[in-house]
Design a protein around this motif. Structure first.
Motif, PDB file in Angstrom:
ATOM      1  N   LEU A  17       1.109  -1.151   0.158  1.00  0.00           N
ATOM      2  CA  LEU A  17      -0.170  -0.320   0.130  1.00  0.00           C
ATOM      3  C   LEU A  17       1.114   0.919   0.226  1.00  0.00           C
ATOM      4  CD1 LEU A  17      -2.321  -0.700   2.466  1.00  0.00           C
ATOM      5  CD2 LEU A  17      -2.552  -0.713  -0.177  1.00  0.00           C
ATOM      6  N   TRP A  18       1.726   1.406   0.500  1.00  0.00           N
ATOM      7  CA  TRP A  18       2.658   2.596   0.731  1.00  0.00           C
ATOM      8  C   TRP A  18       2.851   2.858  -0.571  1.00  0.00           C
ATOM      9  CZ3 TRP A  18       4.755   5.153   4.951  1.00  0.00           C
ATOM     10  CH2 TRP A  18       4.531   4.889   6.076  1.00  0.00           C
ATOM     11  N   LEU A  19       4.139   1.216  -0.876  1.00  0.00           N
ATOM     12  CA  LEU A  19       4.815   2.012  -2.484  1.00  0.00           C
ATOM     13  C   LEU A  19       3.568   2.256  -3.204  1.00  0.00           C
ATOM     14  CD1 LEU A  19       7.078  -2.228  -2.342  1.00  0.00           C
ATOM     15  CD2 LEU A  19       7.473   0.586  -2.089  1.00  0.00           C
ATOM     16  N   LEU A  20       2.138   1.945  -3.847  1.00  0.00           N
ATOM     17  CA  LEU A  20       1.777   2.209  -4.050  1.00  0.00           C
ATOM     18  C   LEU A  20       1.216   3.974  -4.417  1.00  0.00           C
ATOM     19  CD1 LEU A  20      -0.856  -0.697  -4.577  1.00  0.00           C
ATOM     20  CD2 LEU A  20       0.726   0.123  -6.348  1.00  0.00           C
ATOM     21  N   PHE A  21       1.327   3.668  -2.558  1.00  0.00           N
ATOM     22  CA  PHE A  21       0.864   5.243  -2.513  1.00  0.00           C
ATOM     23  C   PHE A  21       1.524   6.657  -2.546  1.00  0.00           C
ATOM     24  CE2 PHE A  21      -0.901   8.768   0.110  1.00  0.00           C
ATOM     25  CZ  PHE A  21      -2.990   8.119  -0.625  1.00  0.00           C
ATOM     26  N   VAL A  22       2.991   6.280  -1.794  1.00  0.00           N
ATOM     27  CA  VAL A  22       3.680   7.455  -1.020  1.00  0.00           C
ATOM     28  C   VAL A  22       4.794   8.415  -2.953  1.00  0.00           C
ATOM     29  CG1 VAL A  22       5.500   8.222   0.532  1.00  0.00           C
ATOM     30  CG2 VAL A  22       3.586   6.841   1.097  1.00  0.00           C
ATOM     31  N   PRO A  23       4.971   7.231  -3.453  1.00  0.00           N
ATOM     32  CA  PRO A  23       5.855   7.684  -4.263  1.00  0.00           C
ATOM     33  C   PRO A  23       4.990   8.289  -6.095  1.00  0.00           C
ATOM     34  CG  PRO A  23       6.729   5.340  -4.078  1.00  0.00           C
ATOM     35  CD  PRO A  23       4.694   4.993  -2.722  1.00  0.00           C
ATOM     36  N   ALA A  24       3.965   7.374  -5.854  1.00  0.00           N
ATOM     37  CA  ALA A  24       3.504   8.623  -6.938  1.00  0.00           C
ATOM     38  C   ALA A  24       2.435   9.220  -6.094  1.00  0.00           C
ATOM     39  CB  ALA A  24       1.897   7.282  -7.203  1.00  0.00           C
ATOM     40  N   MET A  25       2.238   9.896  -5.001  1.00  0.00           N
ATOM     41  CA  MET A  25       1.643  11.035  -4.791  1.00  0.00           C
ATOM     42  C   MET A  25       3.090  12.450  -4.598  1.00  0.00           C
ATOM     43  SD  MET A  25      -1.714  11.014  -4.279  1.00  0.00           S
ATOM     44  CE  MET A  25      -1.614  10.561  -5.984  1.00  0.00           C
ATOM     45  N   SER A  26       3.441  11.649  -3.940  1.00  0.00           N
ATOM     46  CA  SER A  26       5.334  12.835  -3.452  1.00  0.00           C
ATOM     47  C   SER A  26       5.492  13.630  -5.125  1.00  0.00           C
ATOM     48  CB  SER A  26       6.083  11.883  -2.548  1.00  0.00           C
ATOM     49  OG  SER A  26       5.529  11.319  -1.457  1.00  0.00           O
ATOM     50  N   THR A  27       5.416  12.695  -5.861  1.00  0.00           N
ATOM     51  CA  THR A  27       6.181  12.929  -7.294  1.00  0.00           C
ATOM     52  C   THR A  27       4.844  13.707  -8.058  1.00  0.00           C
ATOM     53  OG1 THR A  27       7.107  10.584  -7.331  1.00  0.00           O
ATOM     54  CG2 THR A  27       7.253  11.791  -9.396  1.00  0.00           C
ATOM     55  N   PHE A  28       3.672  13.241  -7.813  1.00  0.00           N
ATOM     56  CA  PHE A  28       3.426  14.079  -8.032  1.00  0.00           C
ATOM     57  C   PHE A  28       2.849  15.655  -8.075  1.00  0.00           C
ATOM     58  CE2 PHE A  28      -1.601  15.721  -8.162  1.00  0.00           C
ATOM     59  CZ  PHE A  28      -1.950  15.360 -10.128  1.00  0.00           C
ATOM     60  N   PHE A  29       1.960  15.654  -6.864  1.00  0.00           N
ATOM     61  CA  PHE A  29       2.677  16.731  -6.217  1.00  0.00           C
ATOM     62  C   PHE A  29       3.829  18.115  -6.134  1.00  0.00           C
ATOM     63  CE2 PHE A  29      -0.436  14.636  -2.961  1.00  0.00           C
ATOM     64  CZ  PHE A  29      -2.151  15.080  -3.395  1.00  0.00           C
ATOM     65  N   GLY A  30       5.299  17.029  -6.192  1.00  0.00           N
ATOM     66  CA  GLY A  30       6.240  17.523  -6.562  1.00  0.00           C
ATOM     67  C   GLY A  30       6.011  18.019  -7.200  1.00  0.00           C
ATOM     68  N   LEU A  31       5.681  17.279  -8.445  1.00  0.00           N
ATOM     69  CA  LEU A  31       5.816  18.158  -9.841  1.00  0.00           C
ATOM     70  C   LEU A  31       4.782  18.762 -10.389  1.00  0.00           C
ATOM     71  CD1 LEU A  31       6.766  17.535 -12.926  1.00  0.00           C
ATOM     72  CD2 LEU A  31       4.953  16.291 -13.678  1.00  0.00           C
ATOM     73  N   VAL A  32       3.587  18.711 -10.084  1.00  0.00           N
ATOM     74  CA  VAL A  32       2.157  20.308  -9.751  1.00  0.00           C
ATOM     75  C   VAL A  32       3.056  21.454  -9.272  1.00  0.00           C
ATOM     76  CG1 VAL A  32       0.606  20.743  -9.593  1.00  0.00           C
ATOM     77  CG2 VAL A  32       0.347  18.143  -9.640  1.00  0.00           C
ATOM     78  N   ILE A  33       3.677  21.261  -8.189  1.00  0.00           N
ATOM     79  CA  ILE A  33       4.119  22.639  -7.216  1.00  0.00           C
ATOM     80  C   ILE A  33       5.343  23.169  -8.043  1.00  0.00           C
ATOM     81  CG2 ILE A  33       5.123  22.769  -5.037  1.00  0.00           C
ATOM     82  CD1 ILE A  33       3.927  20.703  -4.069  1.00  0.00           C
TER      83      ILE A  33
END
Length: 336
Positions: free
Chosen positions: A114-130
């Motif tokens: 669960l952590w592998l599916l959620f954390v890298p995806a959300m962190s990278t997405f938010f980092g890219l958008v910001i």
């Protein structure tokens, strides 16, 4: 104050020790192999030999530390995984057979997935958008500084901060947790959020996303600034809007950097321990592999064989991603 003085003293001693070592070792090397000697041939020989040795003076302490704190523990963990709880009796693959049939291990693996599916995806997405948005506003650097700030906080420190966000007091008590205060203001019942099975894993993941988004933002912001302006201008001339430029022009050009950021955060997720330990101690079905290893290794008398077996599994999961990450980074550097 005593702890602060001790920390400052350690920093000062460490820095001075490094300065003394590097200057002292170079001074000694120049005395052992002096360049200014009567014989020109001898001088050239000494200069060549000193140049060959000097890089190792800088690499030596790092290699020693890596060997002592990384290589040796890895080899020793593999050895211990074939022994019993006291590391006295060789049991072969018994610990690995036990591992795959243990319910606690399966729960930990599920949570890690669960952590592998959620954390890298959300962190990278938010980092890219910001990263993309902050490059378009005049106060973007201030925003980046604020978003990057959690990276300076330890995982334990961040967990303590978020404990106050999720804090729950019993029914009839004043709620001091921010989340429950908002819930009460909306007319709903406060909850003990981190005790809710399955969903509590996501509440813990938010803490790591909060920390890692700043890291992703900094790396991806640098990559976005490396995109040639001519590419963007050509897309604008062709009639592309901002969303199309972002997804079809910018993202494909920094895809390798996105992958490196993603896998770097993935490695962090596979080793996550502090957040779960500080927030729930693995209770309420939040156990992850690192906490599972800690429980078997150090609690209840300790079982070094089974604890080491779990550590080996974590290492086997991390190493392929790390190797791929390094190769991708090297490939991108060669491309530039």
């Amino acid at each position: 104050m005593e702890q602060l003085a001790s920390a400052l003293g350690t920093v000062v001693v460490g820095v001075l020790g490094c300065v003394v070592y590097f200057y002292g070792s170079n001074w000694l090397l120049d005395r052992v192999y002096p360049a200014n000697v009567a014989s020109a041939t001898k001088g050239i020989h000494n200069l060549t030999r000193a140049h060959q040795i000097r890089p190792w003076l800088f690499l030596g302490p790092a290699l020693l530390a890596l060997g002592l704190y990384l290589v040796y523990p890895a080899v020793e963990s593999i050895r211990l995984s074939f022994y019993d709880n006291d590391s006295d009796t060789f049991v072969g693959l018994s610990n690995y057979v036990w591992l795959w049939s243990d319910q606690g291990f399966r729960q930990s693996m599920f949570n890690n997935m669960l952590w592998l599916l959620f954390v890298p995806a959300m962190s990278t997405f938010f980092g890219l958008v910001i990263a993309a948005l902050t490059d378009r506003i005049w106060w973007g650097n201030i925003a980046k500084s604020l978003i990057f700030m959690p990276m300076a906080i330890s995982f334990i420190g961040a967990s303590i901060i978020w404990k106050f966000v999720y804090e729950y007091r019993g029914e009839g008590s004043n709620q001091i947790g921010i989340l429950n205060a908002v819930v009460e203001a909306l007319g709903m019942e406060p909850q003990a959020w981190i005790t809710i099975p399955f969903w509590n894993n996501f509440f813990l993941m938010i803490i790591l996303i909060w920390i890692q988004t700043g890291f992703a933002m900094v790396i991806l912001s640098a990559a976005l600034r490396g995109i040639p302006e001519e590419t963007i201008e050509a897309a604008v001339i062709d009639g592309a809007n901002g969303v199309e430029i972002f997804f079809y022009i910018m993202v494909p050009q920094i895809w390798k950097t996105i992958a490196v950021v993603w896998t770097t955060i993935t490695i962090t997720v596979l080793k996550v321990f502090d957040i779960v330990f500080a927030m729930t101690n693995g209770q309420w079905d939040t156990q992850v592999l690192a906490n599972f290893m800690y429980d078997w290794m150090f609690r209840g008398g300790g079982d070094f064989g089974r604890g080491a077996t779990i550590a080996v599994i974590i290492m086997l999961l991390v190493v392929p991603i790390m190797v791929w990450n390094i190769r991708s980074a090297n490939s991108e550097n060669r491309g530039h």
